[in-house]
Scaffold this motif. Structure first.
Motif, PDB file in Angstrom:
ATOM      1  N   VAL A 212       0.843  -1.209   0.000  1.00  0.00           N
ATOM      2  CA  VAL A 212       0.000   0.000   0.000  1.00  0.00           C
ATOM      3  C   VAL A 212       0.872   1.250   0.000  1.00  0.00           C
ATOM      4  CG1 VAL A 212      -1.701   1.309   1.319  1.00  0.00           C
ATOM      5  CG2 VAL A 212      -1.941  -1.177   1.094  1.00  0.00           C
ATOM      6  N   ARG A 213       1.931   1.219   0.768  1.00  0.00           N
ATOM      7  CA  ARG A 213       2.863   2.355   0.806  1.00  0.00           C
ATOM      8  C   ARG A 213       3.465   2.607  -0.571  1.00  0.00           C
ATOM      9  NH1 ARG A 213       8.205   2.075   4.651  1.00  0.00           N
ATOM     10  NH2 ARG A 213       9.245   3.990   3.957  1.00  0.00           N
ATOM     11  N   LEU A 214       3.838   1.528  -1.260  1.00  0.00           N
ATOM     12  CA  LEU A 214       4.417   1.673  -2.598  1.00  0.00           C
ATOM     13  C   LEU A 214       3.377   2.158  -3.604  1.00  0.00           C
ATOM     14  CD1 LEU A 214       6.624  -1.546  -2.669  1.00  0.00           C
ATOM     15  CD2 LEU A 214       7.429   0.808  -2.482  1.00  0.00           C
ATOM     16  N   ARG A 215       2.119   1.738  -3.436  1.00  0.00           N
ATOM     17  CA  ARG A 215       1.061   2.205  -4.344  1.00  0.00           C
ATOM     18  C   ARG A 215       0.891   3.715  -4.239  1.00  0.00           C
ATOM     19  NH1 ARG A 215      -2.510  -2.327  -2.566  1.00  0.00           N
ATOM     20  NH2 ARG A 215      -2.183  -4.021  -4.058  1.00  0.00           N
ATOM     21  N   ARG A 216       1.007   4.249  -3.038  1.00  0.00           N
ATOM     22  CA  ARG A 216       0.880   5.702  -2.877  1.00  0.00           C
ATOM     23  C   ARG A 216       1.990   6.424  -3.634  1.00  0.00           C
ATOM     24  NH1 ARG A 216      -0.712   4.396   2.640  1.00  0.00           N
ATOM     25  NH2 ARG A 216       1.432   4.760   3.371  1.00  0.00           N
ATOM     26  N   LEU A 221       4.152   9.221  -8.604  1.00  0.00           N
ATOM     27  CA  LEU A 221       5.167   9.197  -9.659  1.00  0.00           C
ATOM     28  C   LEU A 221       4.578   8.917 -11.035  1.00  0.00           C
ATOM     29  CD1 LEU A 221       7.935   7.148  -7.802  1.00  0.00           C
ATOM     30  CD2 LEU A 221       7.973   9.589  -8.303  1.00  0.00           C
ATOM     31  N   GLY A 222       3.403   8.285 -11.081  1.00  0.00           N
ATOM     32  CA  GLY A 222       2.823   7.872 -12.361  1.00  0.00           C
ATOM     33  C   GLY A 222       2.681   8.985 -13.382  1.00  0.00           C
ATOM     34  N   PRO A 223       2.098  10.128 -13.020  1.00  0.00           N
ATOM     35  CA  PRO A 223       1.969  11.212 -14.014  1.00  0.00           C
ATOM     36  C   PRO A 223       3.308  11.694 -14.539  1.00  0.00           C
ATOM     37  CG  PRO A 223       0.505  11.594 -12.146  1.00  0.00           C
ATOM     38  CD  PRO A 223       1.391  10.447 -11.764  1.00  0.00           C
ATOM     39  N   VAL A 224       4.326  11.719 -13.679  1.00  0.00           N
ATOM     40  CA  VAL A 224       5.667  12.112 -14.129  1.00  0.00           C
ATOM     41  C   VAL A 224       6.223  11.067 -15.092  1.00  0.00           C
ATOM     42  CG1 VAL A 224       8.016  12.642 -13.386  1.00  0.00           C
ATOM     43  CG2 VAL A 224       6.068  13.354 -11.979  1.00  0.00           C
ATOM     44  N   ALA A 225       6.022   9.782 -14.759  1.00  0.00           N
ATOM     45  CA  ALA A 225       6.538   8.701 -15.602  1.00  0.00           C
ATOM     46  C   ALA A 225       5.939   8.756 -17.004  1.00  0.00           C
ATOM     47  CB  ALA A 225       6.248   7.343 -14.950  1.00  0.00           C
ATOM     48  N   LEU A 230       9.634   5.978 -22.427  1.00  0.00           N
ATOM     49  CA  LEU A 230       9.173   4.690 -21.919  1.00  0.00           C
ATOM     50  C   LEU A 230      10.359   3.736 -21.829  1.00  0.00           C
ATOM     51  CD1 LEU A 230       6.792   2.983 -21.014  1.00  0.00           C
ATOM     52  CD2 LEU A 230       6.470   2.305 -23.399  1.00  0.00           C
ATOM     53  N   ARG A 231      10.921   3.639 -20.643  1.00  0.00           N
ATOM     54  CA  ARG A 231      12.018   2.711 -20.387  1.00  0.00           C
ATOM     55  C   ARG A 231      11.583   1.739 -19.294  1.00  0.00           C
ATOM     56  NH1 ARG A 231      15.207   7.667 -21.091  1.00  0.00           N
ATOM     57  NH2 ARG A 231      16.227   7.530 -23.135  1.00  0.00           N
ATOM     58  N   GLU A 232      12.529   0.909 -18.851  1.00  0.00           N
ATOM     59  CA  GLU A 232      12.188  -0.114 -17.871  1.00  0.00           C
ATOM     60  C   GLU A 232      11.568   0.494 -16.614  1.00  0.00           C
ATOM     61  OE1 GLU A 232      14.802  -3.103 -15.157  1.00  0.00           O
ATOM     62  OE2 GLU A 232      15.049  -3.327 -17.321  1.00  0.00           O
ATOM     63  N   GLU A 233      12.203   1.526 -16.069  1.00  0.00           N
ATOM     64  CA  GLU A 233      11.730   2.100 -14.811  1.00  0.00           C
ATOM     65  C   GLU A 233      10.385   2.809 -14.987  1.00  0.00           C
ATOM     66  OE1 GLU A 233      14.607   2.678 -16.246  1.00  0.00           O
ATOM     67  OE2 GLU A 233      16.140   1.816 -14.917  1.00  0.00           O
ATOM     68  N   THR A 234      10.275   3.643 -16.030  1.00  0.00           N
ATOM     69  CA  THR A 234       9.032   4.401 -16.218  1.00  0.00           C
ATOM     70  C   THR A 234       7.873   3.484 -16.602  1.00  0.00           C
ATOM     71  OG1 THR A 234       9.765   4.902 -18.478  1.00  0.00           O
ATOM     72  CG2 THR A 234      10.174   6.566 -16.784  1.00  0.00           C
ATOM     73  N   GLY A 235       8.148   2.458 -17.420  1.00  0.00           N
ATOM     74  CA  GLY A 235       7.109   1.507 -17.774  1.00  0.00           C
ATOM     75  C   GLY A 235       6.615   0.741 -16.565  1.00  0.00           C
ATOM     76  N   VAL A 237       6.636   1.780 -13.390  1.00  0.00           N
ATOM     77  CA  VAL A 237       5.830   2.682 -12.544  1.00  0.00           C
ATOM     78  C   VAL A 237       4.446   2.880 -13.151  1.00  0.00           C
ATOM     79  CG1 VAL A 237       5.634   5.051 -11.698  1.00  0.00           C
ATOM     80  CG2 VAL A 237       7.819   3.849 -11.533  1.00  0.00           C
ATOM     81  N   ARG A 238       4.392   3.074 -14.466  1.00  0.00           N
ATOM     82  CA  ARG A 238       3.093   3.291 -15.114  1.00  0.00           C
ATOM     83  C   ARG A 238       2.176   2.083 -14.956  1.00  0.00           C
ATOM     84  NH1 ARG A 238       4.297   5.640 -21.058  1.00  0.00           N
ATOM     85  NH2 ARG A 238       2.085   5.110 -21.269  1.00  0.00           N
ATOM     86  N   LEU A 239       2.722   0.875 -15.174  1.00  0.00           N
ATOM     87  CA  LEU A 239       1.906  -0.328 -15.041  1.00  0.00           C
ATOM     88  C   LEU A 239       1.478  -0.559 -13.598  1.00  0.00           C
ATOM     89  CD1 LEU A 239       3.740  -2.735 -17.514  1.00  0.00           C
ATOM     90  CD2 LEU A 239       1.384  -1.920 -17.706  1.00  0.00           C
ATOM     91  N   PHE A 240       2.365  -0.274 -12.658  1.00  0.00           N
ATOM     92  CA  PHE A 240       2.023  -0.407 -11.247  1.00  0.00           C
ATOM     93  C   PHE A 240       0.852   0.508 -10.901  1.00  0.00           C
ATOM     94  CE2 PHE A 240       3.931   0.085  -6.669  1.00  0.00           C
ATOM     95  CZ  PHE A 240       2.882  -0.669  -6.151  1.00  0.00           C
ATOM     96  N   ARG A 241       0.921   1.735 -11.385  1.00  0.00           N
ATOM     97  CA  ARG A 241      -0.156   2.693 -11.103  1.00  0.00           C
ATOM     98  C   ARG A 241      -1.470   2.250 -11.741  1.00  0.00           C
ATOM     99  NH1 ARG A 241      -1.905   7.820 -13.460  1.00  0.00           N
ATOM    100  NH2 ARG A 241      -2.651   9.229 -11.819  1.00  0.00           N
ATOM    101  N   GLU A 242      -1.402   1.690 -12.939  1.00  0.00           N
ATOM    102  CA  GLU A 242      -2.618   1.326 -13.668  1.00  0.00           C
ATOM    103  C   GLU A 242      -3.241   0.030 -13.160  1.00  0.00           C
ATOM    104  OE1 GLU A 242      -1.246   1.200 -17.688  1.00  0.00           O
ATOM    105  OE2 GLU A 242      -0.730   3.339 -17.717  1.00  0.00           O
TER     106      GLU A 242
END
Length: 428
Positions: A212-216, A221-225, A230-235, A237-242
């Motif tokens: 839950v802490r990581l989801r917050r 970070l998702g909008p920034v990502a 689109l690289r490993e890290e940003t992809g 974060v985006r998938l985690f957020r979605e």
């Protein structure tokens, strides 16, 4: 105790040796045997390995041989990391699909399929040799495409003493540890899926759920990502957020397929072509530091998590020390939405007796269906590799989410078969 590395001339080997040497007392009086068919690079790594042993003050004898039977005989642990065809043929795996508007990737899609055709026959030969020459040995596999290799081994040798590894889950642990500012060995993952295709439903820090802490943080970070390339890290974060779960970073190839394809088509070189330029300089570094009395590596082939995973698994088994890792082996119900008799990737407790799977909670329907879809296509391709059956390879290409419909699937498969012909006797 004898430890053997098949593919010992790999540029990854020095870091793996350094990882093993952190607990060198476990192997005191033993032998580290390096095997490869690349004699020039094998001798460089052999000299460097002896220097690293001196630096660590370890009681370990280093040998090297091009004779695979000699390398395997009497071994207790055998780390396999061969690359059939070398980077030249990896570049073909990447470049040929791109010519047809498909993602070319080392382990995914039709590039990954072609790599499996080359690797699976060799890995089956190695496992057969181990069963004959070192029947008590454990095989720890890094050879890619690791998931399809594991599937093939379990089909041919259901009782093989074999554990497949991938450093992606360990890389996630490392990244999360860095984010939380803790040693990444304190992080554990509830992971369900296949190699390069799975989801982390829970992240544990010292057995405490911190998901839950990581989801917050992902929500912040998702909008920034989304604004960054689109690289490993940003992809990730985006998938985690979605999706609310941490993805295996390779899932970005499926969820953001069109965006990644555009990037690959516009890039001047494939990943293999970049490495073909870089690796000669890395071997020059290895050769130079090997001349020192106490060599210290200043350049590295991969991420710290790659060497750490292999060395930690071997150390846990050698010491009989129960330790949790994400591994690849027979599913057996650990991943609910995949066939129990086929290979999957999941957490397990590894020790001197082998491994004990940790059953995982079911994934949501949408995510589970995509992974099952990928797995079904890879299983067909494993059969194609083992049987030398072009028609199965085409069916697998049509089924895979990164593949293509007929007649394009057949054309790309035929071009890949022709390009790799010297390494594909089973298709003759």
């Amino acid at each position: 105790m004898k430890l053997t590395i098949i593919g010992g001339a790999s540029a990854y080997t020095p870091d793996i040796i350094e990882g093993l040497l952190r607990e060198h007392a476990l192997f005191a009086g033993g032998e580290l045997c390096l095997h490869d068919i690349d004699d020039i690079h094998l001798r460089v790594i052999e000299r460097l390995a002896r220097g690293l042993v001196r630096t660590a003050g370890a009681d370990l004898r280093v040998t090297a041989t091009r004779d695979r039977a000699e390398a395997i005989s009497g071994a207790r642990f055998i780390l396999t990391q061969p690359r059939v065809g070398g980077l030249k043929h990896r570049a073909l795996d990447e470049r040929i699909p791109l010519k047809h508007g498909l993602i070319g990737q080392e382990t995914l899609g039709l590039g990954g399929f072609a790599f499996a055709w080359r690797t699976i026959p060799l890995m089956l030969e190695i496992v057969e040799d181990v069963r004959r020459l070192a029947p008590e040995a454990w095989i720890i596999n890094y050879a890619n495409p690791a998931g399809m290799v594991t599937e093939a081994v379990l089909r041919r040798f259901p009782d093989a003493r074999f554990i497949g590894l991938c450093d992606m889950p360990t890389g996630l642990q490392w990244g999360i540890g860095r984010l939380l500012r803790v040693d990444f060995h304190r992080i554990a993952l509830d992971y369900a899926g296949i190699n390069h295709g799975g989801w982390v439903s829970r992240v544990l820090l010292d057995d405490r759920d911190v998901t839950v802490r990581l989801r917050r943080w992902a929500a912040l970070l998702g909008p920034v990502a989304r604004l960054l390339p689109l690289r490993e890290e940003t992809g990730t974060v985006r998938l985690f957020r979605e999706h609310g779960m941490v993805p295996d970073p390779y899932l970005r190839y499926y969820y953001y397929k069109d965006q990644i394809l555009r990037h690959l088509l516009s890039a001047g070189r494939t990943r293999a072509e970049v490495l073909m330029e870089r690796l000669p300089r890395l071997y020059e570094h290895y050769a130079a530091v090997a001349l020192e009395e106490r060599p210290v590596l200043k350049e590295h082939r991969g991420h710290q998590s790659h060497a750490d995973l292999a060395s930690q698994v071997i150390a846990a088994m050698a010491a009989g020390r129960p330790t949790r890792f994400v591994i690849q082996q027979r599913n057996g119900g650990a991943v609910r939405h995949l066939p129990p008799d086929e290979a999957a990737q999941f957490p397990a407790v590894v020790d001197g007796a082998g491994f004990r799977p940790i059953p995982q909670p079911a994934l949501p329907r949408e995510e589970a269906e995509l992974i099952a879809h990928i797995k079904a296509s890879e299983t067909l391709n494993v059969r194609a590799a083992m049987e030398g059956d072009r028609s199965l390879a085409v069916q697998a290409a049509e089924l895979n989410p990164l593949g293509a419909p007929r007649p394009l699937a057949g054309r790309v498969i035929d071009e890949l078969l022709a390009a790799h012909r010297p390494y594909l006797p089973q298709f003759a």
